[in-house]
Design an enzyme around this catalytic site. Structure first.
Site, PDB file in Angstrom:
ATOM      1  N   GLU A 267       0.850  -1.331   0.027  1.00  0.00           N
ATOM      2  CA  GLU A 267      -0.045  -0.151   0.034  1.00  0.00           C
ATOM      3  C   GLU A 267       0.988   1.282  -0.106  1.00  0.00           C
ATOM      4  O   GLU A 267       1.466   1.622   1.165  1.00  0.00           O
ATOM      5  CB  GLU A 267      -0.983  -0.060   1.300  1.00  0.00           C
ATOM      6  N   CYS A 301      -2.631   8.591   2.646  1.00  0.00           N
ATOM      7  CA  CYS A 301      -2.415   8.387   1.299  1.00  0.00           C
ATOM      8  C   CYS A 301      -3.461   8.379   0.352  1.00  0.00           C
ATOM      9  O   CYS A 301      -3.362   8.523  -0.939  1.00  0.00           O
ATOM     10  CB  CYS A 301      -1.664   6.938   1.236  1.00  0.00           C
TER      11      CYS A 301
HETATM   12  O1  LIG Z   1      -2.978   6.336   4.728  1.00  0.00           O
HETATM   13  C1  LIG Z   1      -3.136   5.322   5.112  1.00  0.00           C
HETATM   14  C2  LIG Z   1      -4.611   4.712   4.948  1.00  0.00           C
HETATM   15  C3  LIG Z   1      -5.505   5.585   5.435  1.00  0.00           C
HETATM   16  C4  LIG Z   1      -7.033   5.217   5.518  1.00  0.00           C
HETATM   17  O2  LIG Z   1      -7.261   3.880   5.693  1.00  0.00           O
HETATM   18  O3  LIG Z   1      -7.724   5.950   5.277  1.00  0.00           O
END
Ligand SMILES: O=CCCC(=O)O
Length: 503
Positions: A267, A301
């Site tokens: 990820e 992200c």
């Molecule tokens: O930044 C990483 C993931 C954040 C989220 O699951 O919304």
């Protein structure tokens, strides 16, 4: 005695959740060298505590311990795994406030937001629990006649997980929860900036009654991280590496894992476009943008990074957004329950936002609100307020702007005008990091057209928040591979075995 070396306005109900040691094979350890590294409070850069700095050798040991645990844990009946995951989730919920306080302390996340983060974290465990007993295979009639084929799904073995600082609870439950629910054992290396949440989750895991060695936490300094990563990539006992972090690091780890054909879940970075079409509900779009851009002070992200607003509505949209920003984001001490906007996690993050802001201004963008505070304003060394810019039509090419090429990871929003749907899609797709995208329109044909045309793993249509345990989270291209959460969450951590029977 508390391990915290500074005063904070929070009293822990259970101070034993705070620890500076790593967790290997059910034991709390300082590591072979007894070295430590400093964990700082992002609100003021003061020392919170010193945490055990483990080595590559310690990591090798943790992997061996996890492998030994796997040999028996893999046989645990699904129903039993289900109850264990449920218990872990329930215990986390019972300690929700203390865990949120640890998150606030080491990440600088406002306390009220940290509570939401804990809930997001347990939602994954609750979701995985519902999937465990249906993790099955298929029966396939063989084309060649008297054979029958069945498939079964088996756990992979030791999963190594490298988790990020920006979501130190949910990214652990999302990875580790899925791996363990599927019958694997885990060695987790949390980010050096936020090891305390991982340690606390280890404490609660221990109380849930899992066998020793199923979940292991190896803490390390930033300097030691590369060595630990190398052991995780090279050790043949590790069957799967799950990483959330930057694209360059992810690409490197993926390359290293390829040498032994390890499975990976990556990820990585995003660079999310957020498009406001001319027929959009501007109130809804402004609210969506505030959620998408300013949640966690812009440090996720999936935060909007490149914001396109149709040239016919950009003036009105700017006004609506500015008004809503002023009302909805409350700045203050991260411990104040009303605060919902906090500092960035470190001076490194501040430097990047500053660079992107200066770059945008040097290319003609006009500052509407926010900006880099002067040190005498006294809001703490890592604080940047919600910052809004507008790029006037006809100024420097938006493709050249720094935020078009790399995610800002901070509370900086630059509104860019556009003319046509095709232009918006072309600009949106002009990135290697296709993680998330958002757009606002009322036109149902356009909804489908644009959603299908965007080269990303996740699309938000008239929503600024897509993240949820039941949604497959992940991207395309250089934003990663594999999906976390969603319907196939446990399958990612299993191998399919086909068994052919002759009748
Ligand atoms: O930044 C990483 C993931 C954040 C989220 O699951 O919304």
């Amino acid at each position: 005695m508390s391990i915290i070396q500074k005063d904070i306005p929070y009293e822990f109900k259970d101070a034993s959740l705070l620890d500076t040691r790593s967790f290997i094979g059910g034991e709390w350890v300082n590591g072979s060298t007894n070295k430590t590294f400093a964990v700082l409070d992002p609100e003021d850069d003061e020392l919170i505590c010193n945490v055990a700095d483990l080595t590559r050798e310690d990591t090798k040991h943790a992997i061996e311990v996890a492998h030994k645990a796997f040999l028996t844990y893999r046989k645990t009946p699904p129903r039993e795994r289900r109850w264990l995951i449920r218990k872990w989730s329930d215990i986390i919920k019972a300690n929700r406030e203390d865990l949120a306080a640890i998150c606030t302390l080491e990440l600088g996340k406002p306390y009220t937001e940290s509570l939401v983060t804990v809930d997001y974290g347990t939602s994954f465990l609750d979701w995985f629990e519902t999937r465990i007993e249906s993790l099955g295979g298929e029966t396939i009639p063989a084309a060649r006649g008297n054979n029958r084929i069945v498939t079964i799904r088996q756990p992979q073995g030791v999963v190594a997980a490298i988790t990020p600082w920006n979501s130190p609870i949910a990214m652990i439950t999302r990875k580790i929860g899925a791996a363990i629910a599927a019958g694997n054992t885990v060695v987790c290396k949390p980010a050096p900036e936020t090891p305390l949440c991982a340690i606390a989750l280890g404490k609660l895991f221990e109380r849930a009654g899992f066998p020793k060695g199923v979940f292991n936490v190896v803490t390390s300094s930033a300097e030691g991280s590369a060595d630990i990563g190398a052991e995780m990539c090279e050790n043949v006992l590790v069957k799967h590496l799950s990483f959330t972090g930057s694209t360059p690091v992810g690409k490197f780890l993926n390359g290293e894992c390829a040498k032994s054909m390890k499975r990976t879940s990556m990820e990585l970075g995003g660079n999310a476009p957020f498009i406001v079409f001319e027929d959009a509900d501007l109130d809804g779009a402004a609210e969506g943008l505030i959620t998408s851009k300013f949640r966690s002070s812009g440090q996720t992200c999936v935060c909007a990074n490149r914001i396109l607003v149709h040239q016919s509505v950009i003036g009105r949209f700017k006004g609506v957004l500015q008004e809503k920003l002023g009302k909805s984001l409350i700045l203050g001490s991260v411990w104040d329950r009303k605060t919902n906007f906090g500092p960035l996690y470190s001076s490194k993050a501040v430097e990047k936002v500053k660079r992107h802001l200066e770059d945008a201004q040097s290319r003609g963008a006009e500052l509407i609100m926010g900006g880099i505070p002067k040190s005498e304003e006294g809001k703490g060394p890592n604080f940047i307020p919600p910052t809004l810019l507008v790029q006037p039509k006809g100024s420097a090419s938006r493709e050249e702007m720094a935020f078009s090429k790399e995610e800002t990871f901070g509370p900086l929003a630059t509104l860019l005008p556009f003319g046509t749907e095709e232009e918006a899609i072309e600009y949106s797709n002009n990135t290697e990091a296709g993680l998330a995208a958002y757009f606002y329109t009322q036109d149902m044909s356009r909804v489908w057209r644009v959603a299908e045309a965007l080269e990303v793993g996740m699309v938000g249509v008239r929503v600024g928040l897509v993240s949820a345990c039941e949604m497959p989270f992940g991207g395309v291209g250089e934003s990663g591979a594999g999906r976390e959460g969603g319907g196939s969450c446990l399958e990612e951590y299993t191998e399919v075995k086909a068994i052919t029977f002759g009748l």
